[in-house]
Scaffold this motif. Sequence first.
Motif, PDB file in Angstrom:
ATOM      1  N   PHE A   1     -37.127  29.587 -16.938  1.00 19.40           N
ATOM      2  CA  PHE A   1     -37.087  28.884 -15.653  1.00 19.40           C
ATOM      3  C   PHE A   1     -36.782  27.389 -15.841  1.00 19.40           C
ATOM      4  N   ALA A   2     -37.366  26.790 -16.881  1.00 18.71           N
ATOM      5  CA  ALA A   2     -37.100  25.362 -17.137  1.00 18.71           C
ATOM      6  C   ALA A   2     -35.615  25.165 -17.462  1.00 18.71           C
ATOM      7  N   LEU A   3     -35.066  26.085 -18.274  1.00 16.00           N
ATOM      8  CA  LEU A   3     -33.658  25.998 -18.663  1.00 16.00           C
ATOM      9  C   LEU A   3     -32.743  26.160 -17.441  1.00 16.00           C
ATOM     10  N   LEU A   4     -33.048  27.158 -16.609  1.00 11.96           N
ATOM     11  CA  LEU A   4     -32.229  27.373 -15.403  1.00 11.96           C
ATOM     12  C   LEU A   4     -32.269  26.140 -14.505  1.00 11.96           C
ATOM     13  N   ALA A   5     -33.469  25.577 -14.344  1.00 12.21           N
ATOM     14  CA  ALA A   5     -33.613  24.415 -13.453  1.00 12.21           C
ATOM     15  C   ALA A   5     -32.828  23.218 -13.983  1.00 12.21           C
ATOM     16  N   ILE A   6     -32.915  22.980 -15.293  1.00 14.50           N
ATOM     17  CA  ILE A   6     -32.252  21.781 -15.859  1.00 14.50           C
ATOM     18  C   ILE A   6     -30.727  21.959 -15.892  1.00 14.50           C
ATOM     19  N   ILE A   7     -30.255  23.201 -15.978  1.00 18.14           N
ATOM     20  CA  ILE A   7     -28.800  23.435 -15.959  1.00 18.14           C
ATOM     21  C   ILE A   7     -28.268  23.299 -14.528  1.00 18.14           C
TER      22      ILE A   7
ATOM     23  N   ALA B   1     -40.072  22.196 -11.208  1.00 18.12           N
ATOM     24  CA  ALA B   1     -39.912  20.927 -10.474  1.00 18.12           C
ATOM     25  C   ALA B   1     -39.497  19.768 -11.384  1.00 18.12           C
ATOM     26  N   VAL B   2     -40.070  19.699 -12.599  1.00 21.07           N
ATOM     27  CA  VAL B   2     -39.752  18.549 -13.476  1.00 21.07           C
ATOM     28  C   VAL B   2     -38.314  18.643 -14.020  1.00 21.07           C
ATOM     29  N   PRO B   3     -37.914  19.750 -14.667  1.00 19.45           N
ATOM     30  CA  PRO B   3     -36.510  19.816 -15.138  1.00 19.45           C
ATOM     31  C   PRO B   3     -35.497  19.723 -13.988  1.00 19.45           C
ATOM     32  N   ALA B   4     -35.876  20.191 -12.781  1.00 19.49           N
ATOM     33  CA  ALA B   4     -34.943  20.109 -11.646  1.00 19.49           C
ATOM     34  C   ALA B   4     -34.622  18.663 -11.288  1.00 19.49           C
ATOM     35  N   GLY B   5     -35.486  17.746 -11.708  1.00 16.36           N
ATOM     36  CA  GLY B   5     -35.237  16.333 -11.396  1.00 16.36           C
ATOM     37  C   GLY B   5     -34.405  15.624 -12.450  1.00 16.36           C
ATOM     38  N   LEU B   6     -34.124  16.312 -13.575  1.00 22.42           N
ATOM     39  CA  LEU B   6     -33.480  15.608 -14.694  1.00 22.42           C
ATOM     40  C   LEU B   6     -31.967  15.860 -14.744  1.00 22.42           C
ATOM     41  N   ALA B   7     -31.247  15.358 -13.764  1.00 23.01           N
ATOM     42  CA  ALA B   7     -29.779  15.517 -13.724  1.00 23.01           C
ATOM     43  C   ALA B   7     -29.133  14.257 -14.285  1.00 23.01           C
ATOM     44  N   PHE B   8     -28.826  14.276 -15.582  1.00 19.34           N
ATOM     45  CA  PHE B   8     -28.313  13.077 -16.247  1.00 19.34           C
ATOM     46  C   PHE B   8     -26.791  13.025 -16.352  1.00 19.34           C
ATOM     47  N   MET B   9     -26.109  14.151 -16.064  1.00 20.84           N
ATOM     48  CA  MET B   9     -24.694  14.222 -16.432  1.00 20.84           C
ATOM     49  C   MET B   9     -23.687  14.033 -15.300  1.00 20.84           C
ATOM     50  N   LEU B  10     -23.918  14.693 -14.180  1.00 20.42           N
ATOM     51  CA  LEU B  10     -22.894  14.725 -13.129  1.00 20.42           C
ATOM     52  C   LEU B  10     -23.389  14.089 -11.829  1.00 20.42           C
ATOM     53  N   PRO B  11     -22.453  13.540 -11.044  1.00 21.76           N
ATOM     54  CA  PRO B  11     -22.882  12.865  -9.807  1.00 21.76           C
ATOM     55  C   PRO B  11     -23.222  13.808  -8.656  1.00 21.76           C
ATOM     56  N   MET B  12     -22.952  15.121  -8.807  1.00 21.24           N
ATOM     57  CA  MET B  12     -23.169  16.036  -7.684  1.00 21.24           C
ATOM     58  C   MET B  12     -24.641  16.286  -7.407  1.00 21.24           C
ATOM     59  N   GLY B  13     -25.453  16.307  -8.476  1.00 18.40           N
ATOM     60  CA  GLY B  13     -26.833  16.738  -8.323  1.00 18.40           C
ATOM     61  C   GLY B  13     -27.772  15.692  -7.767  1.00 18.40           C
ATOM     62  N   THR B  14     -27.489  14.435  -8.078  1.00 16.19           N
ATOM     63  CA  THR B  14     -28.460  13.417  -7.699  1.00 16.19           C
ATOM     64  C   THR B  14     -27.781  12.094  -7.321  1.00 16.19           C
ATOM     65  N   PRO B  15     -28.235  11.435  -6.271  1.00 18.85           N
ATOM     66  CA  PRO B  15     -27.571  10.202  -5.830  1.00 18.85           C
ATOM     67  C   PRO B  15     -27.568   9.046  -6.839  1.00 18.85           C
ATOM     68  N   PRO B  16     -28.624   8.814  -7.673  1.00 19.05           N
ATOM     69  CA  PRO B  16     -28.533   7.667  -8.588  1.00 19.05           C
ATOM     70  C   PRO B  16     -27.284   7.682  -9.476  1.00 19.05           C
ATOM     71  N   THR B  17     -26.880   8.863  -9.960  1.00 22.08           N
ATOM     72  CA  THR B  17     -25.682   8.935 -10.810  1.00 22.08           C
ATOM     73  C   THR B  17     -24.445   8.608  -9.979  1.00 22.08           C
ATOM     74  N   ALA B  18     -24.402   9.132  -8.756  1.00 24.02           N
ATOM     75  CA  ALA B  18     -23.257   8.852  -7.881  1.00 24.02           C
ATOM     76  C   ALA B  18     -23.187   7.361  -7.563  1.00 24.02           C
ATOM     77  N   ILE B  19     -24.342   6.744  -7.352  1.00 23.65           N
ATOM     78  CA  ILE B  19     -24.379   5.306  -7.044  1.00 23.65           C
ATOM     79  C   ILE B  19     -23.867   4.507  -8.244  1.00 23.65           C
ATOM     80  N   ALA B  20     -24.345   4.868  -9.446  1.00 24.90           N
ATOM     81  CA  ALA B  20     -23.911   4.150 -10.657  1.00 24.90           C
ATOM     82  C   ALA B  20     -22.395   4.271 -10.832  1.00 24.90           C
ATOM     83  N   LEU B  21     -21.860   5.476 -10.592  1.00 27.30           N
ATOM     84  CA  LEU B  21     -20.412   5.689 -10.749  1.00 27.30           C
ATOM     85  C   LEU B  21     -19.608   4.848  -9.765  1.00 27.30           C
ATOM     86  N   SER B  22     -20.154   4.659  -8.570  1.00 28.08           N
ATOM     87  CA  SER B  22     -19.399   3.935  -7.546  1.00 28.08           C
ATOM     88  C   SER B  22     -19.176   2.469  -7.919  1.00 28.08           C
TER      89      SER B  22
END
Lengths: 154, 476
Positions: free
Chosen positions: B372-378, B415-436
């Motif tokens: 479950f942790a692996l599925l969430a983080i992927i 819940a914890v791995p689901a919050g760790l989206a470090f790679m792509l801008p689709m999953g979480t706004p902070p990455t999208a903001i940084a890219l902009s």
Amino acid sequence: MKNILLVLSTTRQSTKTEEEALTRAKAEGAQLTLAFILDSSMPESIFEKMTDVGFTGERTSQELQISILDEYRRRGSLKLEEIREVAESMGVACKLVVREGAFAIECLNLVNEVAADLVILTKKKRSSLSRFIFGSAIEDIKGMSECEFLIVEE
Amino acid sequence: MNVEIDRRPLWLLMLVRSFRYLVFAGLALTTYTIANLTPPEGLSPAGLRAIAVFGLSLVLWVTHLLPLAITSLLVIALLPLMGVMSSSEAYALFGNSAVFFILGALILAAAMLKSGLSGRMALIMLTLFGKTPRSLLLGIFITAAFLSFWMPEHAVAAMMFPMVLDIARGLELRPLKSNYGKALFIALAWGAIIGGVATFLGGARNPLAIAILEETTGRSIGFFEWMVAIVPIVLILLVAAYATLSFFLKNDLDNTDKAIELILEKKIALGRITYEELMVGLIMGMTVLFWMFLSKPLGLANIALLSVVALFVFKLVSWKDVEEYVNWGIILMYGGAICLGSAITKSGAALWAGDLIIGSMAGSSVAMVGIFALLAIIFTEGVSNAAIVAILLPLGLGMSSDHGVSPEIITYAIAVPAGLAFMLPMGTPPTAIALSSGYLRVRDFLIQGLVLKCIALLVFFLMATYYWPLIGMNVG
């Protein structure tokens, strides 16, 4: 005097295009209009994501939008100033224009306003399939205007 | 001039225009067909219909064909219509206390943003750190992470973005060329993301997970309890993220004098702390203390709502401010997700579907937590992290008792791995903001993001295995 219009935008710019425009303007003794189009729709996907995925209100997105667009505008103006310096050192007369809006529409407006004889644009690297399905702004502009176009690959 | 330009072939235009409706028609037909099949052995007719609604919402949440909140509205309407639960039961789940907790937390965050307190805190922290290029980078990491303990991570990224942009500009870093420029914005995004998992306030997914846990099992996790389990993981991840960034993006900046000057100028321009900032800080501090130590007897949502009332008593925010800073769609998204979670767990559909999909792989309790942790983080890289919790947690909770895993552990593991989206801008706004910012490209996030993701998963498992038993939480 011939009018050459070089159009750059937030996502469409390359050194090759700039050099081509300067060389052509110098060789033909033309007036060069340097335009930068600020594509305001570009950061919108981020703001939509902010309110949809990020669960934040309008104000946070608006504040962010203002700072991003200000930054893009500043970079656009700097880019144009940079090209103007080179143009002036080459003895090419030029004027600068910064616009905000959709690339294709603003580009066509500029072509009419400056009565351009030649328009120089940058073409982004994309697959033929993507161009076929999603269309190409550059091809649309070419189809809507009678003047001569020089398209430089990014 | 209003010009419509589209020169694609007519058949292609027709196909593109009607594609959306064809997809919706296909989805409706598939849902109807699944709901009316003969249930397989071990699954009740209500369970099968719950799975049909679950499948539909999964597709809509993942593809964003409809806004997340509207998909949740659809869920609320479909569950009673398809006989999975009664209307009164479905609509009552909208009133879950987690919805009001997060609303209260967002209003408090709005007060921090509006009063300028969050901006002042960020500037003070940056002043403390910004002596050398390395310490300034660390300062951005820590400031973004610390603020995300108390405010939504995307609001922190949005609030700090202009500051980091000013620093990059002041240091004359070249967009897309400067390693330091790239590192500054990645630090902002990663700091906010990592800090966002530490408490219930950094990401909306955490209270959503608690609400689903409460509705389906009657058990819960307290604010302080969550922090004790997760903050050590966050601290290790911050060190790992800083090391990863320093390794991949070698520092190409000599000094930060201009940035220090700029930060100091901004700090001076803010002047002395205002009455509003002081009072908001006081109320926020008191609220956090109550959440940490009195959440069980008083209730998280009750504390949050009383704090919101206090903001209005002291005239620290106006209703207009709250309307502008808070997205009310959250009530809809949460209500629907909690309702769906409850429906598929209580109908037995979650256990049946979970066993069918990952049952054979989840041989032991540790393997189940790991999967479950692996599925969430992927999946969090491409899907909204709240949607990941809404999709995976009911399945995990449905399977937990059969596999001897405590529901609380499964909640953390998703819940914890689901919050760790470090790679792509689709999953979480902070990455999208940084890219902009234009200082980096998506590929600048990819490799180091993947490395950090692997480290994060490893850290999570090591902490779950060796640290959690020390605080009375056993995975096996």
